[in-house]
Motif scaffolding. Structure first.
Motif, short mmCIF file in Angstrom:
data_model
loop_
_atom_site.label_atom_id
_atom_site.label_comp_id
_atom_site.label_asym_id
_atom_site.label_seq_id
_atom_site.Cartn_x
_atom_site.Cartn_y
_atom_site.Cartn_z
N ASN A 123 0.86 -0.92 -0.30
CA ASN A 123 0.02 -0.13 0.20
C ASN A 123 0.97 1.15 -0.31
O ASN A 123 0.61 2.19 0.83
CB ASN A 123 -1.14 0.38 1.09
CG ASN A 123 -1.91 -1.19 1.32
OD1 ASN A 123 -2.04 -2.04 0.61
ND2 ASN A 123 -2.36 -1.91 2.50
N LYS A 125 2.22 4.87 -1.17
CA LYS A 125 1.73 5.88 -1.86
C LYS A 125 3.20 6.76 -1.69
O LYS A 125 3.82 6.72 -0.94
CB LYS A 125 -0.05 6.44 -1.00
CG LYS A 125 -0.75 6.07 -1.46
CD LYS A 125 -1.43 6.16 -0.37
CE LYS A 125 -2.84 5.65 -0.11
NZ LYS A 125 -3.91 6.09 -0.01
N SER A 129 1.18 11.51 -4.21
CA SER A 129 -0.33 11.81 -4.51
C SER A 129 -0.78 12.20 -3.52
O SER A 129 -1.96 12.52 -3.45
CB SER A 129 -0.27 10.48 -4.69
OG SER A 129 0.42 9.75 -3.11
N GLY A 222 3.28 12.32 2.69
CA GLY A 222 3.42 11.71 2.60
C GLY A 222 5.52 11.44 2.92
O GLY A 222 5.89 11.79 2.56
#
Length: 315
Positions: A123, A125, A129, A222
């Protein structure tokens, strides 16, 4: 047997001493490299880690066939790269059918493997994003906060080891004094289960709270990913004891002619040079000197008067 080369010049000797183990450690650098086969996800993860540690990391993009952590003989090339780049941390990425998106994080002591943690990435990211105000982007080189949520970080041995390695990897340079205004990000690690950890990177937003202390809000910037713990290897007790040596107190510089006493406290010695009183220049306005001159003048006048009287009587 391997040939041990000794430095022949003073410059080479100083460079070898810089790379030797120290009680007071300098800033740790991280070596980021990859194996024979990787995936797009894993390449993006290695690039993001290199961006987060831009000032203290070295990124190798070539494939390395001889590096196989957790295997005997497969760590020689890794130790060679650690010695060559003077890096005490490393992140190694590989991709296989049995272990997809595999990430190995480890530490070295005296450029030999100290411990290893192997996790799988899920998962993932990237930073791109996430949408947020660019002024909230963390500055390069700023000191981060860490938040470890979950009882697994205190109870599960694998998660305790992962916590130590992540702290060493992302904490940056060790400082004594810190300006809270410069702390603009936080790493949040949440133990979802005994083998899964959710890792995310957030920026700190300060808002008014009506008091002197501002209210903090977290803005996810992120990268974020799930770590699935697979294998880990702890150091042996002898190596851990040697590597964990620290300086309890800095040695104080000795002050000359000063000593301490339990009763009298601090005692100092003062050395005064011998005074040459005979060579001292006296002032003409000294009162004692004037009195001596008056007495000498009076004695001279008395002597002269007595000599004249004797001379007159003899005539």
């Amino acid at each position: 047997m391997l040939k041990v080369k000794t430095p022949k010049t003073a410059k080479a000797r100083r460079e070898v001493e810089k790379r030797a183990p120290k009680l007071v450690e300098n800033r740790k650098k991280t070596l980021i490299l990859q194996g024979t086969k990787t995936s797009n996800v894993l390449n993006a993860v290695l690039t993001e880690i290199h961006h987060l540690k831009k000032e203290s990391s070295i990124r190798y993009t070539r494939k390395n066939e001889n590096i196989r952590p957790f295997e005997s003989g497969g760590e020689t090339s890794l130790e060679f790269f650690s010695l060559k780049t003077d890096c005490s941390l490393f992140v190694f990425g590989s991709h296989a059918k049995k272990r997809p998106h595999n990430l190995v994080i480890g530490r070295t002591y005296d450029h030999h493997i100290y411990d290893l943690v192997e996790v799988g990435v899920e998962n993932f990211k990237t930073m791109e994003s996430f949408s947020y105000e660019k002024k909230l982007a963390p500055r390069v080189g700023s000191k981060p906060f860490f938040a470890f949520i979950g009882e697994g970080f205190q109870n599960v041995e694998e998660l305790k080891h992962l916590k130590e390695v992540l702290l060493d990897l992302f904490r940056g340079e060790v400082v004594e004094n810190l300006n809270l205004a410069g702390v603009d990000r936080v790493y949040v690690c949440t133990a979802v289960s005994s083998t899964r950890v959710f890792f995310t990177h957030c920026a700190l937003r300060l808002k008014k709270s009506g008091t002197v202390v501002p209210r903090m809000e977290l803005v996810e910037v992120g990268p974020s990913m799930d770590f699935v713990v697979r294998r880990h290897r702890l150091p042996n007790d002898g190596l851990r004891k040697e590597a964990m040596k620290t300086v309890t107190e800095q040695p104080k510089k000795k002050v000359k002619n000063v000593s301490g006493d339990v009763i009298q406290g601090k005692i100092g010695k003062i050395y005064i040079p011998d005074q040459q009183v005979g060579d001292m220049a006296l002032s003409h306005k000294a009162k004692g000197l004037k009195r001596e001159r008056r007495e000498a003048k009076a004695n001279n006048e008395a002597n002269e008067h007595g000599s004249k009287k004797k001379k007159a009587d003899s005539e």
